[in-house]
Design a protein around this motif. Structure first.
Motif, PDB file in Angstrom:
ATOM      1  N   PHE A 183       3.674   7.134   2.205  1.00  0.00           N
ATOM      2  CA  PHE A 183       4.032   6.015   3.064  1.00  0.00           C
ATOM      3  C   PHE A 183       3.902   4.699   2.295  1.00  0.00           C
ATOM      4  CE2 PHE A 183       2.336   9.123   6.239  1.00  0.00           C
ATOM      5  CZ  PHE A 183       3.526   9.353   6.911  1.00  0.00           C
ATOM      6  N   HIS A 184       4.905   3.865   2.446  1.00  0.00           N
ATOM      7  CA  HIS A 184       4.859   2.521   1.859  1.00  0.00           C
ATOM      8  C   HIS A 184       4.594   1.515   2.981  1.00  0.00           C
ATOM      9  CE1 HIS A 184       7.179  -1.055  -0.138  1.00  0.00           C
ATOM     10  NE2 HIS A 184       5.881  -1.210  -0.194  1.00  0.00           N
ATOM     11  N   PHE A 185       3.415   0.897   2.938  1.00  0.00           N
ATOM     12  CA  PHE A 185       3.023  -0.099   3.929  1.00  0.00           C
ATOM     13  C   PHE A 185       2.969  -1.485   3.290  1.00  0.00           C
ATOM     14  CE2 PHE A 185       0.922   3.753   5.613  1.00  0.00           C
ATOM     15  CZ  PHE A 185       1.328   3.710   6.941  1.00  0.00           C
ATOM     16  N   VAL A 186       3.221  -2.510   4.106  1.00  0.00           N
ATOM     17  CA  VAL A 186       3.061  -3.896   3.664  1.00  0.00           C
ATOM     18  C   VAL A 186       2.327  -4.673   4.743  1.00  0.00           C
ATOM     19  CG1 VAL A 186       5.088  -3.904   2.165  1.00  0.00           C
ATOM     20  CG2 VAL A 186       5.337  -4.516   4.580  1.00  0.00           C
ATOM     21  N   LYS A 187       1.807  -5.859   4.361  1.00  0.00           N
ATOM     22  CA  LYS A 187       1.069  -6.698   5.300  1.00  0.00           C
ATOM     23  C   LYS A 187       2.004  -7.631   6.071  1.00  0.00           C
ATOM     24  CE  LYS A 187      -2.712  -8.655   3.800  1.00  0.00           C
ATOM     25  NZ  LYS A 187      -3.752  -9.316   2.966  1.00  0.00           N
ATOM     26  N   THR A 188       3.065  -8.094   5.407  1.00  0.00           N
ATOM     27  CA  THR A 188       3.981  -9.050   6.022  1.00  0.00           C
ATOM     28  C   THR A 188       5.426  -8.616   5.766  1.00  0.00           C
ATOM     29  OG1 THR A 188       4.077 -10.434   4.030  1.00  0.00           O
ATOM     30  CG2 THR A 188       2.332 -10.935   5.639  1.00  0.00           C
ATOM     31  N   LEU A 244       0.852  -1.185   0.000  1.00  0.00           N
ATOM     32  CA  LEU A 244       0.000   0.000   0.000  1.00  0.00           C
ATOM     33  C   LEU A 244       0.888   1.235   0.000  1.00  0.00           C
ATOM     34  CD1 LEU A 244      -2.528   1.813   0.542  1.00  0.00           C
ATOM     35  CD2 LEU A 244      -2.214   1.295   2.984  1.00  0.00           C
ATOM     36  N   TRP A 245       0.665   2.126  -0.961  1.00  0.00           N
ATOM     37  CA  TRP A 245       1.361   3.413  -1.014  1.00  0.00           C
ATOM     38  C   TRP A 245       0.328   4.506  -0.756  1.00  0.00           C
ATOM     39  CZ3 TRP A 245       6.688   3.734  -2.144  1.00  0.00           C
ATOM     40  CH2 TRP A 245       7.283   2.530  -2.570  1.00  0.00           C
ATOM     41  N   LEU A 246       0.528   5.232   0.313  1.00  0.00           N
ATOM     42  CA  LEU A 246      -0.459   6.223   0.751  1.00  0.00           C
ATOM     43  C   LEU A 246       0.155   7.619   0.754  1.00  0.00           C
ATOM     44  CD1 LEU A 246      -3.168   7.025   2.033  1.00  0.00           C
ATOM     45  CD2 LEU A 246      -2.194   6.422   4.269  1.00  0.00           C
ATOM     46  N   ASN A 247      -0.374   8.466  -0.129  1.00  0.00           N
ATOM     47  CA  ASN A 247       0.048   9.873  -0.170  1.00  0.00           C
ATOM     48  C   ASN A 247      -0.946  10.706   0.626  1.00  0.00           C
ATOM     49  OD1 ASN A 247      -0.540  12.498  -2.477  1.00  0.00           O
ATOM     50  ND2 ASN A 247       1.100  12.488  -0.986  1.00  0.00           N
ATOM     51  N   ILE A 248      -0.440  11.476   1.571  1.00  0.00           N
ATOM     52  CA  ILE A 248      -1.343  12.293   2.384  1.00  0.00           C
ATOM     53  C   ILE A 248      -0.621  13.570   2.812  1.00  0.00           C
ATOM     54  CG2 ILE A 248      -0.729  11.145   4.563  1.00  0.00           C
ATOM     55  CD1 ILE A 248      -3.803  11.294   5.185  1.00  0.00           C
ATOM     56  N   ARG A 296       7.309   0.524   5.725  1.00  0.00           N
ATOM     57  CA  ARG A 296       8.638   0.254   5.171  1.00  0.00           C
ATOM     58  C   ARG A 296       9.380   1.521   4.770  1.00  0.00           C
ATOM     59  NH1 ARG A 296      11.609  -2.512   6.275  1.00  0.00           N
ATOM     60  NH2 ARG A 296      12.579  -3.163   4.324  1.00  0.00           N
ATOM     61  N   ASN A 297       8.663   2.520   4.289  1.00  0.00           N
ATOM     62  CA  ASN A 297       9.319   3.767   3.887  1.00  0.00           C
ATOM     63  C   ASN A 297       8.409   4.958   4.118  1.00  0.00           C
ATOM     64  OD1 ASN A 297      11.278   2.301   1.394  1.00  0.00           O
ATOM     65  ND2 ASN A 297      12.096   3.905   2.687  1.00  0.00           N
ATOM     66  N   ASP A 298       9.022   6.058   4.502  1.00  0.00           N
ATOM     67  CA  ASP A 298       8.354   7.364   4.491  1.00  0.00           C
ATOM     68  C   ASP A 298       9.039   8.169   3.401  1.00  0.00           C
ATOM     69  OD1 ASP A 298       7.225   9.843   4.951  1.00  0.00           O
ATOM     70  OD2 ASP A 298       8.573  10.302   6.617  1.00  0.00           O
TER      71      ASP A 298
END
Length: 381
Positions: A175-180, A116-120, A149-151
């Motif tokens: 933000f780069h999010f992952v599940k596992t 998931l890549w979330l721009n906010i 994983r990353n900002d």
């Protein structure tokens, strides 16, 4: 089962009410499942609030999610009166809670090794910077179980504010999010190719930045800190590294020798693997491959500012989507944007040989997205 059927009837009723045109939303209901991309379909746009629509989607049905939800209290859209509109909440706590709920559902539809890549963006309220991106990010980690994983700092290279008592803001977070902890990541697809090459002749080997190894060799041979065995191992490693440069496997390197140089980040062997290697072996080598290096977490990209006839105020530049798509979505995989706006994410996915799904509450934006992507589809034929 009854809950799924009720949700299906709700969405179908909503679609009819909005008078959506042909091919905008096709739901295939089979038992307790809704398919949103079937057969040879390359893209699809779904009209409705993203939380409700995602509840109709099958578990682990998309490879990557890239999105930018409306910022809290920043803009007014054509569906402001809709109870599902994000960004019009009375308090920032409600906003954070709503996004946490939405991305908890997004987590369910994301494959196990997906991203998931979330721009906010942030928000000032009563002259106080809210720290909104981090409020959301921490809630997603603490309440949603996401792994960050990353900002990434999106440096927009320009600003238009006319404030007089603070600096202009010109960046946003992605933000780069992952599940596992193990997830799909194609690092080679996004490497930056070196512009400088090593210089190799019959009698010499010089790296792309001018390192020949002669200084390191002298330091090893004259070291009073290394044992004879450590010297022999260090010289062998140096020769092996220079040979890899000659063979085109490496582009550059740096060597750290105990008693001469220090570990780069910390000298504590408890927290630094490099410091531990330096203590145990007497040296370590940082090798820079010939296939290039990974981008940093600061991206200098100007926001999309071409004149457009649509009314959308915050559009992803497609360049911003290149790294997330190439790195974290396999070719022909599915990219989902739950707040798709005018379709930038889906458009970028198609151009990069992926498939795309956009969910958008606004009928106007959805129509603009369809027209935009239809043109791309024709160009790719």
């Amino acid at each position: 089962m009854l809950r799924i059927i009720k949700i299906a009837f709700f969405i179908i009723f909503f679609i009819k009410k909005q008078d959506i045109t042909k091919n905008c939303l096709i739901l295939h209901i089979e038992m307790n499942r809704v398919d949103v991309l079937t057969g040879s379909e390359r893209y699809k746009f779904l009209v409705g609030d993203c939380l409700t629509v995602m509840k109709m989607m099958e578990d682990e049905s998309v490879n990557c999610i890239i999105t930018s939800p409306p910022y809290w209290g920043m803009r007014r859209y054509d569906n402001d009166n809709d109870v599902h509109e994000v960004g019009n909440e009375d308090t920032f706590e409600e906003y954070v809670h709503k996004l946490t709920s939405i991305f908890s559902e997004a987590k369910r539809v994301l494959v196990k090794d997906g991203s998931l890549w979330l721009n906010i963006g942030d928000k000032y309220n009563n002259k106080e910077l809210m720290g909104m991106p981090w409020r959301v990010a921490i809630s997603l980690m603490d309440q949603g179980g996401w792994i960050l994983r990353n900002d990434v700092i999106w440096n927009q290279l320009k600003g238009t504010q006319s404030c007089k008592d603070r600096l202009r803001d010109s960046y946003e977070h992605i933000f780069h999010f992952v599940k596992t902890k193990k997830y799909y990541y194609d690092a080679d697809a996004i490497r930056i190719k070196p512009t400088l090459k090593p210089k190799v002749t019959k009698d010499s080997t010089i790296s792309s930045t001018g390192v020949s190894g002669k200084k390191y060799r002298s330091q090893i041979e004259n070291s009073a800190d290394l044992s004879s065995d450590e010297k022999a191992a260090a010289l062998e490693a140096l020769d092996s590294t220079l040979m890899d440069i000659r063979m085109g496997k490496l582009n550059d390197f740096r060597m750290t020798i105990r008693g001469v140089q220090r570990a780069w980040h910390s000298e504590s062997t408890e927290i630094s693997g490099r410091a531990r290697e330096l203590q145990e072996k007497g040296f370590y080598i940082m090798r820079i491959g010939s296939n290039g290096h990974l981008p940093t977490d600061i991206w200098d990209i100007v926001p999309e500012d071409t004149w457009r006839k649509d009314s959308h105020c915050a559009v992803f530049p497609e360049e911003l989507l290149r790294i997330p798509i190439l790195a974290t979505c396999p070719e022909d995989g599915v990219v989902l944007d739950p707040f798709s706006g005018t379709g930038s994410t889906v458009a970028a996915a198609l151009k990069l040989k992926r498939r795309g799904i956009g969910i958008e509450l606004s009928k106007e934006y959805n129509e603009n997205a369809k027209k935009r992507v239809e043109k791309i589809g024709l160009m790719l034929l």
